[in-house]
Scaffold this motif. Structure first.
Motif, PDB file in Angstrom:
ATOM      1  N   LEU A  10      -6.341   7.702   2.448  1.00 30.89           N
ATOM      2  CA  LEU A  10      -5.191   8.276   1.751  1.00 30.89           C
ATOM      3  C   LEU A  10      -5.625   8.998   0.474  1.00 30.89           C
ATOM      4  N   SER A  67       2.284   1.950  -3.394  1.00 33.60           N
ATOM      5  CA  SER A  67       1.262   2.490  -4.292  1.00 33.60           C
ATOM      6  C   SER A  67       1.102   3.994  -4.084  1.00 33.60           C
ATOM      7  N   LEU A  68       1.079   4.432  -2.824  1.00 30.34           N
ATOM      8  CA  LEU A  68       0.961   5.858  -2.524  1.00 30.34           C
ATOM      9  C   LEU A  68       2.212   6.610  -2.968  1.00 30.34           C
ATOM     10  N   GLU A  69       3.369   6.060  -2.677  1.00 30.09           N
ATOM     11  CA  GLU A  69       4.619   6.745  -3.025  1.00 30.09           C
ATOM     12  C   GLU A  69       4.728   6.934  -4.529  1.00 30.09           C
ATOM     13  N   LEU A 122      -4.322   5.536  -6.657  1.00 32.38           N
ATOM     14  CA  LEU A 122      -4.028   4.416  -5.775  1.00 32.38           C
ATOM     15  C   LEU A 122      -4.680   3.183  -6.372  1.00 32.38           C
ATOM     16  N   HIS A 162      -4.899  13.012  -0.047  1.00 38.10           N
ATOM     17  CA  HIS A 162      -3.943  13.445  -1.068  1.00 38.10           C
ATOM     18  C   HIS A 162      -4.607  13.831  -2.384  1.00 38.10           C
ATOM     19  N   THR A 204      -6.784   2.971   2.332  1.00 34.09           N
ATOM     20  CA  THR A 204      -6.590   3.514   0.990  1.00 34.09           C
ATOM     21  C   THR A 204      -7.576   4.643   0.709  1.00 34.09           C
ATOM     22  N   ARG A 261       0.834  -1.209   0.000  1.00 31.80           N
ATOM     23  CA  ARG A 261       0.000   0.000   0.000  1.00 31.80           C
ATOM     24  C   ARG A 261       0.865   1.254   0.000  1.00 31.80           C
ATOM     25  N   GLU A 262       1.952   1.235   0.769  1.00 34.57           N
ATOM     26  CA  GLU A 262       2.825   2.399   0.843  1.00 34.57           C
ATOM     27  C   GLU A 262       3.524   2.667  -0.487  1.00 34.57           C
TER      28      GLU A 262
END
Length: 466
Positions: A221, A183-185, A202, A225, A218, A180-181
């Motif tokens: 997030l 995907s966000l990055e 995402l 964002h 998700t 998941r991290e």
């Protein structure tokens, strides 16, 4: 889906010196246009003037005679359409084209595709993405929504070849929080790159491979964002039935209770959407879209298809897609347009639905809305980014033309696309690709295939169990 923040308004003639050459003028063509009620029409002997990557005007061919331009295209005998959009695919999976044939969904995933994907390297993804972009450019696709792994490589291919894309780094809950991290990055790092041609999302894989907790995180997030979410959900009726048995709700119900439907969300497939799901999707209309890829549903012998008519009635856009070439064998959105019209007629038992004009609307305006670019592309109109294709209708299979919309949907083919333009840049002219070296990609990919297609016992990236 929300419009792109990279939309740039066209300059009016008063804001520029009249002697400044246009970047590109396409003249003599018939242009597909939309009126204020989103109905399509055709303007004959027309011209499109492009400056700074933006359509400045749609006018007559006579009006641009003598107007200076850095580049001109004589498009007599051709139709100018908004570039097609592939609203859901896995572009690098062209490397797996034809590898898993004539199998039910569970065997397709567990016995072939997910074992092979465990061998993927970033270079494999890069080569597959380049080959896919070449295929799509040649088929009149100017933008695609991709959902895959090693997405830095896909972003590099998009930047290189000049296409537009909505990209998301896929993840499963089995990868732990790191998936998941990442995907966000990826989404934050690549948003707005390639001169604004790349937007990001995402990309959780699906409710059956991502836990409620990860979906809820998700969704949070995405809101924090300002990112959309792109995922598979209710892909087929079996998934819906299994979800009801295990969790007491449909996959769409899972998205609602985890907050995903409170984000801008693009749902892939949705052939398992039920009548009970429609009120949930109706409450989320304006933020939710669905991508349909009918060729794959026919190939997997799924008993249902995307309920396009029901979704239209509640205000949910349905964009056209191909899915990946491992299941569809093709990235031909032109074929998806024709198949969507035919399958919808058969499913609804109504030859008056889906009409050729409605199919073109799904291929243009609704597909642009589905990928969050409804204010940027999808129409040939002043102020829109100059993403358009020229289609040659002089071949014997397209003559005579009694109904231009029907000719485009049911007679023309992707091979009739002569020229593909994105942001005012010509990516293919008279069928010649200008931004990719396809033979070099094919050679290297061929050398890598033995290692990529090795299926090791018990090794796969995920288990398909629905």
């Amino acid at each position: 889906m929300t419009p792109s923040s990279h939309e740039k308004p066209a300059r009016s003639p008063e804001e520029r010196p009249r002697e400044t050459p246009a970047a590109l003028i396409v003249s003599g063509c018939t242009v597909l246009v939309h009126d204020e009620r989103e109905r399509i029409g055709f303007e004959e002997d027309a011209a499109v003037v492009v400056r700074d990557g933006v359509i400045e005007s749609v006018t007559t061919a006579a009006a641009v005679d003598g107007l200076p331009a850095a580049d001109r295209i004589d498009a007599r005998g051709q139709v100018a359409l908004p570039g097609l959009i592939n609203c859901h695919t896995h572009a690098p999976m062209v490397a797996l084209r034809g590898l898993a044939e004539d199998l039910p969904t569970e065997e397709w995933f567990n016995d072939v595709v997910w074992p092979v994907e465990s061998n993927l390297t970033g270079r494999d993804v890069e080569l597959g993405a380049r080959l896919a972009c070449a295929e799509m450019i040649r088929a009149g696709v100017t933008c695609f929504a991709d959902h895959y792994f090693a997405m830095d490589a896909v972003a590099g291919a998009v930047a290189e070849c000049g296409m537009r894309a909505l990209l998301g780094q896929a993840y499963f809950s089995s990868q732990g929080p790191q998936g998941r991290e990442r995907s966000l990055e990826f989404a934050l790092r690549h948003r707005g790159t390639a001169d604004g041609r790349i937007t990001t999302a995402l990309a959780p894989h699906a409710p059956y491979t991502v836990t409620d907790a990860d979906l809820a995180t998700t969704a949070g997030l995405a809101r924090d964002h300002g990112l959309p979410v792109h995922l598979h959900a209710a892909e087929n009726r079996d998934q819906t039935d299994t979800s009801l048995a295990r969790y007491g709700t449909t996959p769409i119900g899972v998205l609602e209770r985890t907050g995903v439907l409170d984000t801008d969300v693009l749902i892939a497939h949705g052939t398992g959407i039920t009548e009970d799901d429609l009120p949930l999707l109706a409450r989320a209309s304006g933020r939710t879209a669905v991508a349909t890829a009918p060729r794959g549903y026919l190939k997997f012998a799924w008993p249902t298809t995307t309920p396009v008519r029901a979704l239209r009635d509640i205000g949910v856009p349905v964009g056209l897609a191909t899915d990946g070439a491992a299941s569809n064998n093709s990235l031909d959105v032109w074929e998806s347009m024709a198949l969507t019209a035919l399958v919808q007629k058969s499913t609804e038992g109504d030859p008056r639905w889906l009409t050729s004009r409605q199919a073109l609307h799904h291929a243009t305006v609704q597909s642009a809305e589905a990928v969050g670019l409804g204010g940027t592309v999808g129409r040939i109109a002043p102020g829109r980014r100059a993403d358009l294709v020229l289609v040659d209708l002089t071949g014997p299979h397209t003559q005579p033309v009694h109904d231009l919309a029907a000719t485009l949907v049911h007679s023309a083919r992707s091979a009739d696309v002569r020229t593909t333009i994105v942001d005012g840049r010509v990516l293919m002219r008279d069928r010649e690709l200008l931004t990719l070296d396809v033979p070099a990609v094919e050679r290297e990919l061929g050398e890598r295939l033995p290692a990529l297609t090795d299926r090791r016992p018990g090794r796969r990236i995920q288990e398909y169990d629905t």
